[in-house]
Design a protein around this motif. Structure first.
Motif, PDB file in Angstrom:
ATOM      1  N   GLY A  65       0.790  -1.228   0.000  1.00 45.85           N
ATOM      2  CA  GLY A  65       0.000   0.000   0.000  1.00 45.85           C
ATOM      3  C   GLY A  65       0.820   1.274   0.000  1.00 45.85           C
ATOM      4  N   TYR A  66       2.140   1.148   0.033  1.00 46.99           N
ATOM      5  CA  TYR A  66       3.022   2.321  -0.021  1.00 46.99           C
ATOM      6  C   TYR A  66       3.760   2.328  -1.351  1.00 46.99           C
ATOM      7  CZ  TYR A  66       2.563   3.182   5.042  1.00 46.99           C
ATOM      8  OH  TYR A  66       2.099   3.468   6.307  1.00 46.99           O
ATOM      9  N   HIS A  67       3.819   3.503  -1.992  1.00 48.72           N
ATOM     10  CA  HIS A  67       4.494   3.610  -3.273  1.00 48.72           C
ATOM     11  C   HIS A  67       5.343   4.875  -3.321  1.00 48.72           C
ATOM     12  CE1 HIS A  67       1.936   0.420  -4.970  1.00 48.72           C
ATOM     13  NE2 HIS A  67       0.980   0.974  -4.249  1.00 48.72           N
ATOM     14  N   ILE A  68       6.577   4.722  -3.798  1.00 42.53           N
ATOM     15  CA  ILE A  68       7.437   5.875  -4.026  1.00 42.53           C
ATOM     16  C   ILE A  68       6.902   6.680  -5.210  1.00 42.53           C
ATOM     17  CG2 ILE A  68       9.708   6.523  -4.946  1.00 42.53           C
ATOM     18  CD1 ILE A  68      10.892   4.262  -3.234  1.00 42.53           C
ATOM     19  N   VAL A  69       6.908   7.998  -5.060  1.00 45.55           N
ATOM     20  CA  VAL A  69       6.538   8.905  -6.142  1.00 45.55           C
ATOM     21  C   VAL A  69       7.712   9.853  -6.376  1.00 45.55           C
ATOM     22  CG1 VAL A  69       4.899  10.635  -6.979  1.00 45.55           C
ATOM     23  CG2 VAL A  69       4.121   8.825  -5.423  1.00 45.55           C
ATOM     24  N   VAL A  70       8.334   9.756  -7.532  1.00 51.17           N
ATOM     25  CA  VAL A  70       9.444  10.630  -7.883  1.00 51.17           C
ATOM     26  C   VAL A  70       8.896  11.976  -8.355  1.00 51.17           C
ATOM     27  CG1 VAL A  70      11.364  10.983  -9.483  1.00 51.17           C
ATOM     28  CG2 VAL A  70      10.986   8.719  -8.451  1.00 51.17           C
ATOM     29  N   VAL A  71       9.373  13.051  -7.731  1.00 52.04           N
ATOM     30  CA  VAL A  71       8.941  14.401  -8.106  1.00 52.04           C
ATOM     31  C   VAL A  71       9.983  15.089  -8.982  1.00 52.04           C
ATOM     32  CG1 VAL A  71       8.297  16.686  -7.227  1.00 52.04           C
ATOM     33  CG2 VAL A  71       7.513  14.615  -6.042  1.00 52.04           C
ATOM     34  N   GLU A  72      11.258  14.936  -8.629  1.00 52.06           N
ATOM     35  CA  GLU A  72      12.308  15.544  -9.449  1.00 52.06           C
ATOM     36  C   GLU A  72      13.615  14.811  -9.244  1.00 52.06           C
ATOM     37  OE1 GLU A  72      13.953  19.971 -10.696  1.00 52.06           O
ATOM     38  OE2 GLU A  72      13.267  19.650  -8.643  1.00 52.06           O
ATOM     39  N   GLY A  73      14.250  14.472 -10.362  1.00 53.30           N
ATOM     40  CA  GLY A  73      15.566  13.848 -10.331  1.00 53.30           C
ATOM     41  C   GLY A  73      16.607  14.808 -10.875  1.00 53.30           C
ATOM     42  N   PHE A  74      17.045  14.553 -12.107  1.00 53.31           N
ATOM     43  CA  PHE A  74      18.055  15.416 -12.714  1.00 53.31           C
ATOM     44  C   PHE A  74      17.523  16.835 -12.890  1.00 53.31           C
ATOM     45  CE2 PHE A  74      20.034  17.351 -16.478  1.00 53.31           C
ATOM     46  CZ  PHE A  74      21.353  17.354 -16.050  1.00 53.31           C
ATOM     47  N   ARG A  75      18.421  17.803 -12.620  1.00 55.38           N
ATOM     48  CA  ARG A  75      18.057  19.224 -12.761  1.00 55.38           C
ATOM     49  C   ARG A  75      19.165  19.925 -13.544  1.00 55.38           C
ATOM     50  NH1 ARG A  75      17.359  21.666  -7.161  1.00 55.38           N
ATOM     51  NH2 ARG A  75      15.443  20.422  -7.146  1.00 55.38           N
ATOM     52  N   ASP A 126      14.041  14.042  -5.369  1.00 50.09           N
ATOM     53  CA  ASP A 126      13.005  14.539  -4.470  1.00 50.09           C
ATOM     54  C   ASP A 126      11.794  13.641  -4.663  1.00 50.09           C
ATOM     55  OD1 ASP A 126      14.705  16.599  -3.762  1.00 50.09           O
ATOM     56  OD2 ASP A 126      13.817  18.037  -5.152  1.00 50.09           O
ATOM     57  N   LEU A 127      11.296  13.089  -3.569  1.00 48.50           N
ATOM     58  CA  LEU A 127      10.229  12.102  -3.696  1.00 48.50           C
ATOM     59  C   LEU A 127       9.289  12.144  -2.503  1.00 48.50           C
ATOM     60  CD1 LEU A 127      11.523  10.028  -1.510  1.00 48.50           C
ATOM     61  CD2 LEU A 127      12.642   9.008  -3.470  1.00 48.50           C
ATOM     62  N   THR A 128       8.181  11.444  -2.647  1.00 48.52           N
ATOM     63  CA  THR A 128       7.217  11.314  -1.568  1.00 48.52           C
ATOM     64  C   THR A 128       6.579   9.931  -1.663  1.00 48.52           C
ATOM     65  OG1 THR A 128       5.358  12.400  -0.460  1.00 48.52           O
ATOM     66  CG2 THR A 128       5.314  12.386  -2.873  1.00 48.52           C
ATOM     67  N   LEU A 129       5.538   9.716  -0.896  1.00 49.03           N
ATOM     68  CA  LEU A 129       4.827   8.438  -0.891  1.00 49.03           C
ATOM     69  C   LEU A 129       3.369   8.636  -1.265  1.00 49.03           C
ATOM     70  CD1 LEU A 129       6.099   6.829   2.456  1.00 49.03           C
ATOM     71  CD2 LEU A 129       6.700   6.084   0.135  1.00 49.03           C
ATOM     72  N   CYS A 130       2.790   7.637  -1.912  1.00 44.25           N
ATOM     73  CA  CYS A 130       1.348   7.633  -2.142  1.00 44.25           C
ATOM     74  C   CYS A 130       0.802   6.260  -1.809  1.00 44.25           C
ATOM     75  CB  CYS A 130       1.013   8.003  -3.589  1.00 44.25           C
ATOM     76  SG  CYS A 130       1.359   6.707  -4.812  1.00 44.25           S
ATOM     77  N   GLY A 131      -0.516   6.178  -1.735  1.00 41.09           N
ATOM     78  CA  GLY A 131      -1.181   4.903  -1.519  1.00 41.09           C
ATOM     79  C   GLY A 131      -1.506   4.235  -2.837  1.00 41.09           C
ATOM     80  N   ASP A 132      -2.192   3.098  -2.763  1.00 37.98           N
ATOM     81  CA  ASP A 132      -2.554   2.362  -3.980  1.00 37.98           C
ATOM     82  C   ASP A 132      -3.390   3.203  -4.936  1.00 37.98           C
ATOM     83  OD1 ASP A 132      -1.236   0.043  -3.199  1.00 37.98           O
ATOM     84  OD2 ASP A 132      -3.006  -0.774  -2.193  1.00 37.98           O
ATOM     85  N   ASP A 133      -4.147   4.153  -4.378  1.00 38.87           N
ATOM     86  CA  ASP A 133      -5.026   4.993  -5.194  1.00 38.87           C
ATOM     87  C   ASP A 133      -4.311   6.180  -5.824  1.00 38.87           C
ATOM     88  OD1 ASP A 133      -4.559   6.474  -2.927  1.00 38.87           O
ATOM     89  OD2 ASP A 133      -6.671   6.652  -2.329  1.00 38.87           O
ATOM     90  N   GLY A 134      -3.007   6.310  -5.557  1.00 46.34           N
ATOM     91  CA  GLY A 134      -2.235   7.406  -6.121  1.00 46.34           C
ATOM     92  C   GLY A 134      -2.285   8.691  -5.333  1.00 46.34           C
ATOM     93  N   VAL A 135      -3.075   8.721  -4.272  1.00 45.54           N
ATOM     94  CA  VAL A 135      -3.172   9.930  -3.447  1.00 45.54           C
ATOM     95  C   VAL A 135      -1.962  10.004  -2.514  1.00 45.54           C
ATOM     96  CG1 VAL A 135      -4.518  11.136  -1.690  1.00 45.54           C
ATOM     97  CG2 VAL A 135      -5.681   9.926  -3.555  1.00 45.54           C
ATOM     98  N   GLU A 136      -1.296  11.155  -2.505  1.00 45.55           N
ATOM     99  CA  GLU A 136      -0.110  11.312  -1.671  1.00 45.55           C
ATOM    100  C   GLU A 136      -0.462  11.180  -0.192  1.00 45.55           C
ATOM    101  OE1 GLU A 136       2.398  14.673  -2.518  1.00 45.55           O
ATOM    102  OE2 GLU A 136       2.094  14.442  -4.678  1.00 45.55           O
ATOM    103  N   LEU A 137       0.437  10.539   0.540  1.00 52.25           N
ATOM    104  CA  LEU A 137       0.251  10.355   1.968  1.00 52.25           C
ATOM    105  C   LEU A 137       0.676  11.609   2.725  1.00 52.25           C
ATOM    106  CD1 LEU A 137       1.605   6.701   2.356  1.00 52.25           C
ATOM    107  CD2 LEU A 137      -0.731   7.474   1.897  1.00 52.25           C
TER     108      LEU A 137
END
Length: 214
Positions: A65-75, A126-137
């Motif tokens: 139920g936890y998923h990594i969400v990448v927001v920004e990598g290379f800049r 830079d990353l965060t987490l979301c649930g199975d539904d894609g909504v950020e935790l």
């Protein structure tokens, strides 16, 4: 939090880079990616292969139920320089008594100076987490909330965040640390591998990723 080593510290900036030549790879199709900072070229969704592979390993370690969400990598370097100078200008306006040296150090709590920036090496994400539904935790703040906006809650170990946010940060941190990434303690969302800050944190003699073109 006074013992935090900032990325502008000589203990970080003095470390050499022994570039390994590893290429950038596209994160899209391998991990969840958020497009809020997307650029036309898609640079934001690229990381060094070693960093991306470790993120995939971290994803496998997360509870169901936890998923990594990448927001920004290379800049790109020009964007990195703009971020740093713009934030320094904000601080200069808010704290006119600060010396240039103090402004440089204070700005580095939130944006890396160009000369040591791990994002320009494809070494930081830079990353965060979301649930199975894609909504950020709930992580306590939004990704990229600076210390002034968040009242310091952006610091990874900030005391004033809620229980859910604290637990989510712990879950994220446990998985990422297990695969060798290090956190920049002023930003719960910023993790890196192979850059100078990683080298300082782990005791490595040199970084293995330096600035790279896209």
């Amino acid at each position: 939090m006074s013992d935090i080593v900032l990325i502008s510290d000589p203990r970080v900036t003095s470390l050499p880079v022994e570039e390994c030549g590893e290429p950038l790879h596209d994160v899209r199709g391998r991990l969840r990616v958020d497009g809020r900072l997307a650029d036309d070229a898609g640079a934001y969704a690229h990381l060094r292969e070693g960093v991306l592979a470790r993120l995939e390993d971290a994803q496998a370690l997360l509870p169901a139920g936890y998923h990594i969400v990448v927001v920004e990598g290379f800049r790109p370097p020009a964007l990195q320089r703009t971020y740093f100078e713009d934030y320094k200008d904000e601080l200069r306006a808010a704290f006119p008594e600060m010396s240039p040296e103090e402004l440089h150090s204070a700005a580095s709590r939130y944006v890396s100076p160009i000369e040591v920036a791990p994002h320009t090496a494809g070494a930081a994400v830079d990353l965060t987490l979301c649930g199975d539904d894609g909504v950020e935790l709930d992580m306590g703040t939004a990704v990229n909330d600076n210390p002034e906006q968040s009242g310091g809650a952006c610091y990874t170990d900030a005391p004033g965040i809620g229980d859910d946010a604290r637990q989510n940060r712990k879950v994220l941190g446990a998985a990422l640390e297990a695969v060798g990434l290090v956190n920049y303690p002023t930003e719960w969302w910023h993790w890196s591998y192979g850059d100078r800050y990683w080298a300082m944190t782990t005791g490595a003699s040199a970084a293995i990723y330096g600035p790279v073109g896209f």
